[in-house]
Design a protein around this motif. Structure first.
Motif, short mmCIF file in Angstrom:
data_model
loop_
_atom_site.label_atom_id
_atom_site.label_comp_id
_atom_site.label_asym_id
_atom_site.label_seq_id
_atom_site.Cartn_x
_atom_site.Cartn_y
_atom_site.Cartn_z
N ARG A 200 0.83 -1.20 0.00
CA ARG A 200 0.00 0.00 0.00
C ARG A 200 0.87 1.26 0.00
O ARG A 200 0.60 2.23 -0.72
CB ARG A 200 -0.92 0.02 1.21
CG ARG A 200 -2.02 -1.02 1.20
CD ARG A 200 -2.90 -0.90 2.44
NE ARG A 200 -3.65 0.35 2.45
CZ ARG A 200 -4.36 0.78 3.50
NH1 ARG A 200 -4.38 0.07 4.61
NH2 ARG A 200 -5.03 1.91 3.43
N ALA B 189 1.03 3.93 -3.07
CA ALA B 189 0.64 5.32 -2.84
C ALA B 189 1.78 6.27 -3.20
O ALA B 189 1.55 7.37 -3.73
CB ALA B 189 0.25 5.51 -1.38
N SER C 74 -3.77 11.56 -3.69
CA SER C 74 -2.69 10.58 -3.71
C SER C 74 -1.54 11.00 -2.80
O SER C 74 -0.95 10.18 -2.11
CB SER C 74 -2.18 10.38 -5.14
OG SER C 74 -3.18 9.82 -5.97
N SER D 27 -1.76 12.87 -0.13
CA SER D 27 -2.21 12.68 1.24
C SER D 27 -2.12 11.22 1.65
O SER D 27 -1.66 10.89 2.75
CB SER D 27 -3.66 13.17 1.39
OG SER D 27 -3.77 14.54 1.09
N ALA D 28 -2.57 10.34 0.76
CA ALA D 28 -2.54 8.91 1.05
C ALA D 28 -1.11 8.43 1.25
O ALA D 28 -0.82 7.63 2.15
CB ALA D 28 -3.20 8.13 -0.08
N LEU E 214 0.20 6.70 4.68
CA LEU E 214 0.62 5.31 4.61
C LEU E 214 2.09 5.14 4.98
O LEU E 214 2.46 4.16 5.64
CB LEU E 214 0.35 4.74 3.21
CG LEU E 214 -1.13 4.49 2.91
CD1 LEU E 214 -1.32 4.18 1.43
CD2 LEU E 214 -1.68 3.35 3.76
N SER F 1 -7.63 2.38 14.80
CA SER F 1 -8.34 3.19 13.80
C SER F 1 -9.80 2.78 13.64
O SER F 1 -10.55 3.43 12.91
CB SER F 1 -7.64 3.07 12.44
OG SER F 1 -7.70 1.73 11.97
N LEU G 179 -7.63 7.48 6.17
CA LEU G 179 -7.62 6.22 5.43
C LEU G 179 -7.99 5.09 6.37
O LEU G 179 -7.69 5.13 7.57
CB LEU G 179 -6.23 5.95 4.84
CG LEU G 179 -5.75 6.84 3.71
CD1 LEU G 179 -4.32 6.45 3.34
CD2 LEU G 179 -6.64 6.70 2.49
N ASP G 180 -8.63 4.06 5.83
CA ASP G 180 -8.95 2.89 6.63
C ASP G 180 -7.68 2.30 7.21
O ASP G 180 -6.67 2.18 6.52
CB ASP G 180 -9.65 1.82 5.76
CG ASP G 180 -11.05 2.24 5.36
OD1 ASP G 180 -11.59 3.14 6.02
OD2 ASP G 180 -11.58 1.69 4.39
N SER H 268 -6.06 8.01 13.30
CA SER H 268 -6.02 9.47 13.23
C SER H 268 -5.43 10.04 14.51
O SER H 268 -5.34 9.35 15.54
CB SER H 268 -7.44 10.02 13.04
OG SER H 268 -8.23 9.72 14.20
#
Length: 255
Positions: free
Chosen positions: A147, A151, A163, A165-166, A170, A189, A236-237, A241
């Motif tokens: 992942r 990303a 993208s 941000s992800a 990650l 999370s 993101l899952d 946070s």
């Protein structure tokens, strides 16, 4: 027949399950894009018609999945949100006994009815992991690596803010965390946690586990301190946070 697991084999079980779902498909008239002779037919049946299984049938199917270790079917049931309520009882404990840490992470994400025993068992697993649990925990590490790399590649297009941000989130979630801590991300999370139950679970941990949990949370705080703008990025899952991390620290103090 399903009530007696010794009366049939793994192949016979899959055949019976497919036949049962096919009959239900004919009754409700739901079309499928593939036929019985196509590869993955049973999986497609479960994804499409699994919701038609009653609680009793689902319970027997789960027993057979554990008995024959048919993890691909169990994974579909978990991701599809078909396991909940009474059917989820002892699910996490059974998965831990089978050393399936990867499926434990899926349950945390997709099963909403997590009880005290479930959360406490998972905390124990990820904070004091036995050696036998690592092979499937490594599966989770590889997923995080994939992942994060994916990303990062997408983030090369600097105009794609989502993208970028992800990629930041990650990489934050992947770097410097141990294999078991990567699994812990899923719990911290999760939106399925009750604060009161979670606080009680944390309060029931032993001293070394609590210290490990605090060290884990401090890693997140340092990351959000290093990348302050990331606290306002699109979540993101399975990426805790700043709000969740702070809440966990407060629950630890209160407990």
């Amino acid at each position: 027949m399903l009530t007696n697991l010794k009366s049939f084999s793994k192949v016979e079980f899959i055949s019976m399950l497919s036949s049962y779902l096919e009959k239900n498909r004919e009754k409700v008239g739901i079309p499928l894009a593939i036929g019985p002779k196509d590869e993955g037919y049973t999986k497609v049946l479960i994804k499409t018609l699994g919701f038609l299984m009653g609680e009793a049938v689902l319970g027997l199917v789960l027993e057979a999945c554990f008995a024959f270790e048919i993890w691909e079917i169990l994974e579909i049931l978990i991701i599809g949100g078909l396991i909940d309520g009474p059917s989820s009882k002892n699910l996490l404990q059974n998965l831990i006994e089978k050393k399936r840490s990867d499926l434990v992470c899926l349950c945390i994400t997709h099963v909403s009815d997590l009880q005290f025993s479930d959360i406490y068992t998972v905390l124990n697993l990820f904070l004091s992991p036995p050696k036998e649990a690592y092979p499937t925990m490594i599966v989770i590490r590889k997923e995080w690596e994939t992942r994060a790399l994916s990303a990062t590649e997408m983030a090369k297009d600097k105009k794609n803010l989502a993208s970028n941000s992800a990629a930041i989130l990650l990489m934050m979630a992947h770097d410097e965390f141990t294999t078991s801590e990567l699994c812990l991300h899923y719990l911290i999370s999760s939106s399925n946690l009750d604060d009161v139950i979670f606080s009680a679970c944390v309060g029931s941990l032993n001293g070394s586990q609590i210290m490990g949990f605090v060290r884990y949370l401090k890693k997140w705080l340092k990351k959000y301190e290093k990348f302050p703008s990331s606290s306002s990025l699109l979540g993101l899952d399975s990426v805790p946070s700043l709000e969740n991390v702070t809440k966990c620290l407060l629950l630890r103090v209160c407990s």
